[in-house]
Scaffold this motif. Structure first.
Motif, PDB file in Angstrom:
ATOM      1  N   ARG A 323      -5.670  -1.505 -98.892  1.00 51.67           N
ATOM      2  CA  ARG A 323      -6.755  -1.048 -98.554  1.00 51.67           C
ATOM      3  C   ARG A 323      -6.562   0.748 -99.366  1.00 51.67           C
ATOM      4  O   ARG A 323      -5.599   1.636 -98.917  1.00 51.67           O
ATOM      5  CB  ARG A 323      -6.733  -0.586 -96.995  1.00 51.67           C
ATOM      6  CG  ARG A 323      -7.702   0.649 -96.784  1.00 51.67           C
ATOM      7  CD  ARG A 323      -9.403   0.283 -96.842  1.00 51.67           C
ATOM      8  NE  ARG A 323      -9.905   1.498 -96.143  1.00 51.67           N
ATOM      9  CZ  ARG A 323     -11.385   1.430 -96.477  1.00 51.67           C
ATOM     10  NH1 ARG A 323     -11.786   0.543 -97.154  1.00 51.67           N
ATOM     11  NH2 ARG A 323     -12.034   2.458 -96.035  1.00 51.67           N
ATOM     12  N   GLN A 325      -7.379   4.296 -99.848  1.00 45.89           N
ATOM     13  CA  GLN A 325      -7.870   5.559 -99.327  1.00 45.89           C
ATOM     14  C   GLN A 325      -6.903   6.906 -99.384  1.00 45.89           C
ATOM     15  O   GLN A 325      -5.875   6.853 -98.981  1.00 45.89           O
ATOM     16  CB  GLN A 325      -8.211   5.271 -98.041  1.00 45.89           C
ATOM     17  CG  GLN A 325      -9.040   6.180 -97.266  1.00 45.89           C
ATOM     18  CD  GLN A 325      -9.480   5.827 -95.907  1.00 45.89           C
ATOM     19  OE1 GLN A 325     -10.171   4.587 -95.438  1.00 45.89           O
ATOM     20  NE2 GLN A 325      -8.992   6.680 -94.751  1.00 45.89           N
ATOM     21  N   PRO A 338      -7.802   6.860-105.667  1.00 46.21           N
ATOM     22  CA  PRO A 338      -6.819   6.843-104.138  1.00 46.21           C
ATOM     23  C   PRO A 338      -5.896   5.930-104.164  1.00 46.21           C
ATOM     24  O   PRO A 338      -5.780   4.955-104.800  1.00 46.21           O
ATOM     25  CB  PRO A 338      -8.140   6.407-103.464  1.00 46.21           C
ATOM     26  CG  PRO A 338      -9.169   6.346-104.033  1.00 46.21           C
ATOM     27  CD  PRO A 338      -8.792   6.268-105.520  1.00 46.21           C
TER      28      PRO A 338
ATOM     29  N   THR B 165     -19.031   8.803 -93.082  1.00 47.59           N
ATOM     30  CA  THR B 165     -17.955   7.593 -93.818  1.00 47.59           C
ATOM     31  C   THR B 165     -18.735   6.565 -94.322  1.00 47.59           C
ATOM     32  O   THR B 165     -19.864   6.197 -94.283  1.00 47.59           O
ATOM     33  CB  THR B 165     -17.473   7.078 -92.281  1.00 47.59           C
ATOM     34  OG1 THR B 165     -16.976   7.908 -91.467  1.00 47.59           O
ATOM     35  CG2 THR B 165     -16.410   5.935 -92.790  1.00 47.59           C
ATOM     36  N   SER B 168     -15.709   2.597 -98.830  1.00 45.87           N
ATOM     37  CA  SER B 168     -14.502   2.563 -99.490  1.00 45.87           C
ATOM     38  C   SER B 168     -13.929   3.899 -99.422  1.00 45.87           C
ATOM     39  O   SER B 168     -12.785   3.928-100.001  1.00 45.87           O
ATOM     40  CB  SER B 168     -14.955   2.108-101.106  1.00 45.87           C
ATOM     41  OG  SER B 168     -15.804   3.442-101.572  1.00 45.87           O
ATOM     42  N   ALA B 169     -14.368   4.678 -98.591  1.00 43.35           N
ATOM     43  CA  ALA B 169     -13.631   5.994 -98.419  1.00 43.35           C
ATOM     44  C   ALA B 169     -13.058   6.198 -97.016  1.00 43.35           C
ATOM     45  O   ALA B 169     -11.914   6.869 -97.101  1.00 43.35           O
ATOM     46  CB  ALA B 169     -14.758   7.190 -98.671  1.00 43.35           C
ATOM     47  N   GLY B 170     -13.601   5.968 -96.038  1.00 46.87           N
ATOM     48  CA  GLY B 170     -13.033   6.024 -94.753  1.00 46.87           C
ATOM     49  C   GLY B 170     -12.726   7.607 -94.516  1.00 46.87           C
ATOM     50  O   GLY B 170     -13.653   8.465 -94.592  1.00 46.87           O
ATOM     51  N   GLY B 172     -11.139   9.335 -96.454  1.00 49.83           N
ATOM     52  CA  GLY B 172     -11.059  10.078 -97.709  1.00 49.83           C
ATOM     53  C   GLY B 172     -12.404  10.643 -98.299  1.00 49.83           C
ATOM     54  O   GLY B 172     -13.056  10.065 -98.992  1.00 49.83           O
TER      55      GLY B 172
END
Lengths: 601, 601
Positions: A323, A325, A338, B165, B168-170, B172
């Motif tokens: 994952r 990030q 990332p 949110t 793909s970033a969460g 981040g």
């Protein structure tokens, strides 16, 4: 992503490198076995786990068994999976060949069962409890009882349960009221209600053999008046065929937060004309017999907690590796891609903590299994007695430490996945729910802490306690000669000193002062002793890893062993020092909880 | 047994004795208020909570909302309950009178909301987020935007969300990819996917106002290129009537472990011709605006965690008072009746720990609410700035400490009930599931720890840090003159010393060395600071209780205050000393997690 159920390399490490399970094959009972047969059993378990349990795990979780007033309904896939376990021989792997078993040592059987338990969760409770039920009857029943009840259970036709808890008694077994009346023909009639009976009713097997604690009319009050009975769902004729329905009824199913693979039942015994019951052993000795099964169940609970932690760890590890990030704090370039989250030190902390908890807990359970083998099959009587003593002493810790740290590991697995860990697209939230039962059943955390401090420590002139300390000293001596782990040996020595001085204070207080106050913080003592024991288990793992590394192994193995050493370091830096906080509370005979009054809340 | 939702006496203590909320009524904005109006609002909240939320709580938990591809379906009782909140005026209690609010200070509003949150759980998220959404637009939107969006939200016709949110970033946010394109008429078209949008779609309101973070074409990379947009589900005509359906769609609902009273949604913006969007403030300033809402949401999360802990505590306390089981160790007579489990010291430990966690956490949140009032309405600009500084500094702790200790409290509530705590006949297992979200959303535990150590501590020449320490010193000085609590003041002084020396080491390391290593154990720093802050909060409670006891109050009050002092003692004996373990890890710049390699796992 398909995370492995468990890390097979790690199980191999624990079995063969840490505990030398191969040495068991020197014993007559296991002479037909070898590392190859152990591995074959594990491979079979893994195959059954992946083929039958993994695919239905979530479906089982979201489709609780139901009760229509007559029968229990559950997903048919559960029966298929349980049957696959039985047909593979893994339902009673430790039993004699002639009883249909694989005659595996318990340590190998435990590692085998780990795959099934990791993938099947409480679905494995059906065969697990049946197996423990068989072991009790084999130990304390008559040859006729063994023939009549154990044989069909070993064959997988019957299932077995343990029926202790009652609605008004709970952990207070002294107050149980289920009654038994001699019927004049050698049988008894049992009447009463039991709750939280795992696998108490279902349609997975032809028959269910309940082991029921009850009080024979006129028996002494308290725990000294409790007897143990075999009470089947269906009576069994002399030719082994099923007879009449016994007066044993499912009153209802409980809706549990997790562990939904296994029914939890309210059972009614003898609400019509009394349930036909067969006494096991002698009257009023029931609790002693039941503890044969209970102690086994306690190790099972610890194992289930550890295994659930291990599989959650594997899952979150796989996730963290894949994952992407965020970026490290040192990276100020928003144009850079990332990183995978495993690169973040805090995610590594959460993975390392899970590794330390899960692998520490599981190694402890395997030690319990090895002691269980040793008490039965070690070459000399002295060795057998020592193993029995150690296992008896360690059981509250083997039950409790994994039960406390397993759920913590599962909580960290959720946290690694973040919001994704909180939803049922991933199984980690299920592990968290499943594992929360383990500090409760088969003796709560508090009950275990009293067992340890008030019974197991003083037992036999502190014989178990001394034996446990002597084992730890041996490991320390071994570690002291290896520079890679000698520092940890020193820290463990200090920790044991803390344990000793704390124990002295508490035993003194128990003898001289208010016993309720002396025991008030027993949970902190359990935590202290537990952390010392697991620190010892980690030092043992560290010694093996360090030795292996010195032999300059293959690159993959180098990484594996370095991971072990790092988890050891984590445990000593982050977890072991907590004992100083708990020791202070204990040595002060802190009275905060003791003096708190009901009306002040 | 009907456990009270919350302990009203305790809320009264916190509001009026600990924080002197009545003093707010001296300020012009709250001049029409009095202790009576605050109490009336709380009483209304309690009535709505007991009438509308308590009876449906479990039904809502076991009947997740569903999505048929077109609409969301949920139990109609939820709409009734949410409407009852709106009609009672409690959906926007702090808003201006002319906007339909009750113009309550936040500290009183928070205590009012506590009843609703305790009984309604995440069902309160709909109005809570709507309120925070309004507050953001009021602060950063144009008068037209306020008129168009805030007014109907305040009236309860529209709902509001926060859409940050992305899949793909969460966490981040720098990597979010949702795009916004200027349309030439002052509006924009937004396109992208958002996940975990609480209340993202439902039929409770006529319209839903999403506050969406997106990147205007050509904006800088990273967090400096993020803008904030109002994106409604339905467009709104100039006369306020609903216009066309906007290009905003529910893609799916997540199945959460808990908090099932509120939908968690995957949302798709602009999958057809672009979702019509209205810029808030200036381009590329979006994250700053969003933090207006985010910071408020963080205090809401802490509050929800604390309140869930408080209600679980009340429930298990009631249970422990009524459930007979077992005897004290000092009692050897099996004929004696079993005692209620609250008599067992270990059960008292579990209740006292819950009390310490829950009431410590909630008092901290009320402090946050009070600071939030002060930054808006304190008499002098200096006071307002100081309050702003302190709240900004404390927000990661107000969010995190309750989120960590709230679930611990709920776990103890389960443990008090034993097997009964694991089944859904009792709500404690639901509290445990509900509360597990709180360390995740609105910035995870790890994110908060980095915010505290890397941003909030150094911020403004350590101004927030120093202000926080100065507040604690004031309390210590006050406590030092009262023999009943002076000992705790001394311990807090030592704890602050530990905090200071640890902070010094970390700031030095951040400046001089490897920043990733310096921040590697930031979570331990958050825990250390959190425990010191909550120890301070408990000392504040102890001072008030001690003073009150000196006045020889009514017997019931005496018991209440003694309970407060005992919880204070519990926190200083059992919890505060943990900071020494964490401080050592931090001061050593322990590299265990930092040096762990991905391949070693």
């Amino acid at each position: 992503m398909v995370a492995p159920v468990l890390n097979a390399r790690d199980l191999e490490f624990m079995l063969y490198e840490l505990f030398d399970a191969e040495a068991m094959t020197q014993r007559p009972r296991y002479a037909d076995h070898s590392r190859e047969t152990f591995n074959a059993a594990m491979e079979t378990a893994r195959t059954v786990a992946e083929k039958y349990f993994l695919p239905i795990r979530q479906k089982v979780d979201t489709n609780e068994p139901t009760f229509d007033g007559q029968n229990v309904h559950m997903l048919p896939e559960i029966k298929t999976a349980v049957q696959a376990v039985i047909e593979s021989g893994l339902s009673c792997p430790t039993a004699d060949y002639e009883l249909g078993g694989m005659q595996l040592p318990r340590i190998a059987a435990n590692a085998t069962g780990a795959f099934l338990s990791a993938a099947g969760g409480t679905m494995m409770g059906y065969t697990g409890l049946t197996n423990a039920n068989c072991n009790l009857i084999e130990a304390h029943g008559t040859p006729e009882q063994i023939e009549k009840w154990v044989t069909p259970m070993r064959e997988g036709r019957f299932a077995g349960t343990m029926a202790m808890t009652e609605p008004s008694a709970g952990s207070g077994l002294a107050d149980l009221t289920t009654s038994a009346t001699a019927h004049g023909d050698g049988t008894y009639r049992v009447a009463g209600n039991k709750i939280f009976i795992s696998g108490g009713d279902h349609e997975l097997n032809e028959n269910i053999v309940h082991l029921v604690l009850a009080r024979v009319k006129g028996a002494p009050k308290g725990v000294k008046g409790i007897s143990l009975f075999i009470v089947p769902k269906f009576l069994v004729n002399d030719d082994g065929s099923l007879g009449a329905r016994n007066d044993v009824w499912l009153a209802g199913l409980f809706h549990k937060m997790g562990g939904r693979g296994q029914t939890s039942c309210a059972m009614s015994f003898g609400e019509k004309d009394g349930a036909v019951a067969y006494l096991v052993g002698e009257e009023n000795q029931g609790l002693r017999y039941m503890f044969h099964m209970m102690n086994e169940a306690r190790v099972m609970v610890g194992t289930a907690a550890a295994v659930t932690a291990m599989t959650g760890y594997q899952y979150s590890l796989d996730y963290a590796r894949e994952r992407p990030q965020g970026r490290l704090a040192s990276c100020k370039d928003p144009q850079s891609p990332p990183v995978n989250i495993i690169q973040h030190p805090d995610v590594r902390r959460m993975l390392l903590a899970q590794k330390a908890y899960a692998e520490g807990a599981y190694a402890l359970c395997l030690l319990g299994a090895q002691l269980s083998d040793d008490e039965r099959t070690a070459p000399t009587e002295e060795e057998r007695q020592k193993a029995h003593l150690l296992l008896d002493f360690l059981t509250p810790i083997i039950k409790s430490w994994p039960s406390e740290y397993g759920p913590r590991a599962n909580s960290l697995a959720i946290q690694v996945l973040g919001g994704h860990g909180y939803i049922n697209e991933h199984p980690v939230e299920m592990f968290y729910r499943d594992n929360r039962l383990n500090p409760i059943h088969e003796g709560t955390y508090g009950v275990q802490s009293l067992d340890l401090l008030a019974r197991k420590v003083p037992m036999g002139g502190m014989a178990g306690y001394q034996a446990c300390l002597a084992e730890m000293e041996k490991t320390i001596n071994e570690a002291s000669t290896d520079a890679a782990v000698a520092g940890f040996a020193k820290e463990l020595t200090e920790a044991i000193q803390t344990l000793k001085s704390t124990t002295e204070v508490l035993l003194g207080a128990m003898a001289e002062k208010n016993i309720d106050l002396a025991l008030a913080n027993s949970v902190k003592y359990l935590e202290l002793f537990g952390n010392v024991v697991v620190a010892w288990i980690w030092l043992k793992q560290g010694i093996v890893a360090s030795k292996a590394l010195a032999g300059n192994p293959h690159e993959d193995d180098q990484k594996f062993y370095k991971g072990k050493l790092q988890a050891l370091k984590y445990f000593y830096r982050f977890e072991l020092p907590e004992i100083n906080v708990w020791s202070k509370i204990l040595c002060d005979l802190d009275d905060t909880t003791y003096e708190m009054q009901e009306e002040w809340f």
